[in-house]
Structures are given as C-alpha cells and as structure tokens.
Motif scaffolding. Structure first.
Motif, short mmCIF file in Angstrom:
data_model
loop_
_atom_site.label_atom_id
_atom_site.label_comp_id
_atom_site.label_asym_id
_atom_site.label_seq_id
_atom_site.Cartn_x
_atom_site.Cartn_y
_atom_site.Cartn_z
N PRO A 399 82.07 11.55 35.85
CA PRO A 399 83.04 11.17 36.89
C PRO A 399 82.52 10.01 37.73
CG PRO A 399 82.74 13.56 36.81
CD PRO A 399 81.68 12.97 35.93
N ASP A 400 83.39 9.07 38.02
CA ASP A 400 83.00 7.86 38.74
C ASP A 400 82.77 8.15 40.22
OD1 ASP A 400 82.40 5.22 39.05
OD2 ASP A 400 84.47 4.49 38.86
N ILE A 401 81.82 7.45 40.79
CA ILE A 401 81.59 7.44 42.24
C ILE A 401 82.11 6.11 42.75
CG2 ILE A 401 79.88 7.51 44.09
CD1 ILE A 401 80.06 10.13 42.61
N THR A 402 83.00 6.13 43.70
CA THR A 402 83.66 4.89 44.11
C THR A 402 83.49 4.55 45.59
OG1 THR A 402 85.74 6.08 44.45
CG2 THR A 402 85.39 5.09 42.28
N SER A 403 82.64 5.29 46.29
CA SER A 403 82.44 4.97 47.70
C SER A 403 80.97 5.11 48.08
CB SER A 403 83.29 5.86 48.59
OG SER A 403 82.90 7.21 48.49
N GLY A 404 80.57 4.37 49.11
CA GLY A 404 79.20 4.40 49.59
C GLY A 404 78.40 3.20 49.13
N ASN A 405 77.25 3.00 49.76
CA ASN A 405 76.37 1.88 49.41
C ASN A 405 74.92 2.27 49.66
OD1 ASN A 405 75.36 0.85 52.18
ND2 ASN A 405 77.57 1.03 52.47
N ASN A 406 73.99 1.44 49.19
CA ASN A 406 72.57 1.72 49.41
C ASN A 406 71.89 0.62 50.23
OD1 ASN A 406 72.43 -0.26 47.44
ND2 ASN A 406 71.29 0.96 45.95
N THR A 407 72.65 -0.02 51.12
CA THR A 407 72.07 -0.96 52.08
C THR A 407 71.25 -0.18 53.10
OG1 THR A 407 73.85 -2.57 51.83
CG2 THR A 407 72.64 -2.61 53.91
N VAL A 408 70.08 -0.71 53.46
CA VAL A 408 69.21 -0.03 54.43
C VAL A 408 68.78 -1.00 55.51
CG1 VAL A 408 68.38 1.71 52.80
CG2 VAL A 408 67.14 -0.45 53.02
N SER A 409 68.53 -0.47 56.71
CA SER A 409 68.05 -1.26 57.84
C SER A 409 66.83 -0.58 58.44
CB SER A 409 69.14 -1.41 58.90
OG SER A 409 70.28 -2.08 58.38
N PHE A 410 65.94 -1.37 59.03
CA PHE A 410 64.74 -0.81 59.64
C PHE A 410 64.10 -1.86 60.55
CE2 PHE A 410 63.97 -2.56 55.43
CZ PHE A 410 62.88 -3.41 55.60
N THR A 411 63.21 -1.40 61.40
CA THR A 411 62.43 -2.27 62.27
C THR A 411 60.99 -2.27 61.79
OG1 THR A 411 63.86 -1.80 64.16
CG2 THR A 411 61.68 -2.69 64.63
N GLN A 412 60.41 -3.44 61.71
CA GLN A 412 59.08 -3.59 61.13
C GLN A 412 58.39 -4.79 61.76
OE1 GLN A 412 58.52 -2.43 56.89
NE2 GLN A 412 58.43 -4.64 56.62
N GLY A 413 57.18 -4.58 62.24
CA GLY A 413 56.46 -5.68 62.85
C GLY A 413 57.18 -6.30 64.03
N GLY A 414 57.94 -5.47 64.73
CA GLY A 414 58.67 -5.95 65.89
C GLY A 414 59.97 -6.67 65.57
N LYS A 415 60.35 -6.70 64.29
CA LYS A 415 61.58 -7.37 63.89
C LYS A 415 62.52 -6.38 63.20
CE LYS A 415 59.42 -11.89 63.06
NZ LYS A 415 59.21 -12.97 62.05
N SER A 416 63.80 -6.66 63.27
CA SER A 416 64.80 -5.83 62.60
C SER A 416 65.21 -6.46 61.28
CB SER A 416 66.04 -5.67 63.49
OG SER A 416 65.70 -4.97 64.67
N TYR A 417 65.32 -5.64 60.26
CA TYR A 417 65.67 -6.12 58.92
C TYR A 417 66.81 -5.29 58.35
CZ TYR A 417 61.15 -8.50 59.05
OH TYR A 417 60.07 -9.29 59.42
N THR A 418 67.65 -5.92 57.58
CA THR A 418 68.65 -5.24 56.76
C THR A 418 68.51 -5.75 55.34
OG1 THR A 418 70.24 -4.88 58.55
CG2 THR A 418 71.10 -4.89 56.31
N VAL A 419 68.27 -4.84 54.42
CA VAL A 419 68.21 -5.19 53.00
C VAL A 419 69.56 -4.83 52.39
CG1 VAL A 419 67.02 -4.90 50.80
CG2 VAL A 419 65.74 -4.76 52.95
#
Length: 449
Positions: A399-419
C-alpha cells in the motif's frame, strides 16, 4: 552513539544504516558538516529511540502510554492486525521451519528472560528454537543501548512470525581495528551464511556513507551481502532515524547539514526498511492513514525515517522503473513500516515494559513477514528487491504512503540548520519507498513470484 532527550521524557539513541550494489563511485564531496564536526571512522549505531518504562505487571494500553508519555504505544496484537497477519496465522502460516537472524553488537545478558516475559505478557508462544552465538569472538563488554536494541529486534521479529526460529548473533566491538565494529559484524554474518544458519538477516544499525574514509572502505565490508545474494539469504537493514541527515561524528553528537544516506541500508543487495507513523486503536484498526515518520518537532532534534540517494552506489537495475525519482543512484528506502516515537513499540527490557521508536522496529517487523513468505513459498526468497519493484507501489501487498516527509531541523554550533528531505506522494518516493506492507497479500505475492 548519541543520547537524545525528548523534553521532560525521553532518553533517545540514534544511528544509521546502509550499503549497495550496482556501479561504485568515490564518495561524493557534496555532503557538508557544520563547524566543529569531526570526520572520524564510523561505528555501527542502533536505531532505537527510548521513550521510557512503565512499572506494570501487564503490557501498557494505548491510554496508559498517552497518560504517561503523551504518545500512544502498540504491542504485538495491534501490529499483527495492522499489518494483516492474522489470516496467515489462522491458515497455519507463522514462520514454521524458518530461522530469523538478528545481528547485534554486545547483545543482552537478559534477552532470554526478557523474551519469556514479553511472550507471557502478550500471550505469544516461545519460539521453537532461540539460540545465541558469537562467531566473531567472545563478547566481553556490555552496552545498555545495544541491549535494548537486542530486545526490540528479537521480540518484534518473533511477534510477527511466532513459530519461526530465532538466532541472535552477538558481536564484539573493537574500536581500534579498521572501521569500528563493522568488520566483526561482517565476519559474523559470513559465518551464518556459510553455515546455512538462517533464511533472513535483520540489521538495525548503520552509519552515514560519508563517515567512511572512502568508497573502497565500504566495498571491503560487502562480503556478507554478496555471499547472501549467492546463497539466497534475504538481508534487511533499517534506513536510519535522522531523516535526510545522519550523525556526522563517531560520538553521534553532530549531524550532516546536507542530505546523506546510511550504510548498509544503501546497498543494492540489502532491502532498506524505512519508517512510518501508524495510527491505531486498541484493537489494531487504523484510525487514520499511515504517513512518513517524522518526530523531529516532538523530540527537538532529527527523528525521522531516513531516505535519499546514495553517494556510493549507482542505480541498480531493479530501480530502473523509478529512475525519475532516484536518478543515477541507488535510492532508499525500499519499503517502510512502523517506527514512530508517536506510536511507539512496547518491548520488555530488563524487568519492565518499555516503549521505543526508530527504524530498529521496522526491520525486525519486516523480517517476520519475510520468514512467513519463505515458509509459504517453500524456499528462501533471497534478494527481495527485484520482486518488490516488479510488484510496484500501491498494489495489494505494498500500500502506498502519500503523506509526510523526512526533512529535519536542528541547532548545532550555535546555528540553526534545516536539511530538506523528501515528501511522500503517489508511487515510489525517497521518504517511504514503495510504501508499507500488507502482510497477507505481500506473502502471497512474493511466494507466488
């Protein structure tokens, strides 16, 4: 290994997994890390995220987990129903005669008593055979994270295939030789395959491809997978727990700030099992459609099913049908099953019921389904990926999965990142693969193929 905390609640452990077939290139230089990240040799890390324990003589209910931790939890009755396994059991197909191999560094000194308590609590039979071997050398140390991983692996592969034999392969970890921990794992798996000890191998660990010194260092560790392909042994691996990113240093304290995937899940000879979030009631019936697992907001740091394209392995022939998604590279995952913290698995660990998430749940769940498919087929199915892609996404078994994502965000070394990761949609995608699994239908399709 990294320990994470869900605010006020969760001590969490993360890792990654991957490997590949097809053409091989040098590791791409595109992946970057934030200032201060180290580029040390990788060690295999388990993909289990611990939420907490409930002092109870009986398995907790969904309501009890929600009251204690703010998230639902599921046990074998719910997951067996959700993955359409009960009709298989009624027909007498529970993995009889098959052996599931679980590979865990260190293992667990309490696993036999933990499994007995788990079985008693959920009304499961003991496996016909449960053996523990250490073919790569005597395990002298202990590790609580790997011990908990061992309980998750053993208990949920058994929950899905209650009459299959279980073989736990424990390996020593030597942090000073080669690529930490992996050579021992490869040696142990080669022993299992050469001695025909199992039909399906589940691996709930890994490391980002970019943490290896070069592509050759990964290729030197592929011996067990090429041997498994030759001898028709199925090999599975959890895709990882950091979404489009992955831990970037040996201590698992920093993350890559651009997309990466994990080894051994990225190997084309391995079926990569990603993560979904399932929504069930106490009877195991779905209350909403499955979606890609992403608990990053809940935990305050990367916590999502890993997926993306390899920087080492080119597109295998079985992925030609999804070349518009993967391009010239091996794409992961191949399939996806339950892995969410917000919808966690109940295990029995060191004297208490504990709830955990992570793709370390997904791989053993799928291993149980594969074992029953082997039983119904009357032989080991071996490398699954060609058959899975021939079936395609959205059919009865996938069965297909059709919603959601695997984007992640975090703070590291005093900076904010979104992959920025990948979003599920119709058909194959790099967040959920071909989709999730309907056990009864997929067993029939794979056995028929």
């Amino acid at each position: 290994m990294r320990h994470r905390r869900m605010p006020g609640l969760v001590a969490a452990v993360a890792g990654v997994s991957a490997l590949g077939l097809g053409g091989v290139t040098a590791i791409a230089g595109g992946a970057t890390v934030a200032s201060g990240e180290a580029a040390g040799l990788p060690a295999p890390a388990p993909f289990a995220i611990r939420i907490g324990s409930i002092p109870s003589s009986k398995p907790p209910t969904i309501a009890q987990c929600e009251a204690s931790f703010g998230v639902p939890c599921y046990g074998p009755p719910q997951l067996q129903t959700a993955y359409d396994m009960t009709s298989l059991y009624t027909a007498g197909d529970e993995g009889q005669g098959e052996t599931i191999v679980l590979v865990d560094a260190y293992g667990s000194s309490t696993i036999k008593s933990d499994l007995a308590a788990f079985d008693k609590g959920f009304g499961l039979p003991a496996p016909p055979s449960f053996k523990i071997i250490q073919p790569a050398g005597k395990v002298t140390g202990t590790n609580s994270d790997w011990a908990e991983e061992t309980s998750l692996d053993v208990e949920y592969s058994h929950a899905m295939a209650p009459e299959a034999n279980i073989l736990l392969v424990e390996t020593p970890v030597n942090e000073t030789i080669g690529t930490a921990g992996f050579p021992q794992i490869v040696k142990a798996e080669e022993y299992v395959i050469k001695h025909h000890l199992g039909d399906v191998i589940s691996q709930s660990f890994g490391a980002a491809e970019e943490t290896f010194p070069n592509a050759a260092s990964i290729m030197n560790l592929r011996g067990a997978y090429t041997l498994a392909a030759k001898d028709d042994v199925t090999v599975l691996a959890s895709s990882g727990d950091a979404g489009a990113s992955s831990p970037s240093n040996v201590a698992d304290t920093t993350y890559f700030t651009t997309p990466v995937v994990n080894w051994p899940a990225s190997d084309p000879l391995v079926t990569a099992v990603g993560g979904t979030q399932i929504h069930l009631n106490q009877a195991g019936a779905r209350t909403a459609p499955d979606n890609v697992w992403n608990d990053t907001a809940l935990l305050g740091e990367p916590a999502a099913g890993s997926g993306g394209v390899s920087s080492v392995f080119s597109q295998p022939s079985y992925q030609s049908s999804v070349s518009s998604v993967v391009g010239s590279w091996r794409g992961v995952p191949d399939v996806a099953l339950s892995a969410a913290v917000d919808g966690a698995a109940i295990i029995y660990f060191e004297g208490s019921y504990t709830i955990v998430g992570g793709t370390s749940e997904a791989s053993p769940l799928f291993a149980g389904i594969v074992a029953i498919a082997d039983q119904v087929a009357g032989h080991s199915l071996g490398q699954l990926n060609p058959a899975l892609y021939a079936l395609g996404s959205g059919g009865p078994g996938l069965p297909d999965i059709t919603s959601g994502n695997n984007t992640v965000s975090f703070t590291q070394g005093g900076k904010s990142y979104t992959v920025k990761g990948y979003t599920a949609g119709p058909g194959y995608d790099l967040a959920s693969g071909l989709g999730t699994v309907d056990g009864a239908n997929l067993v029939a399709e794979l056995a028929g193929a």
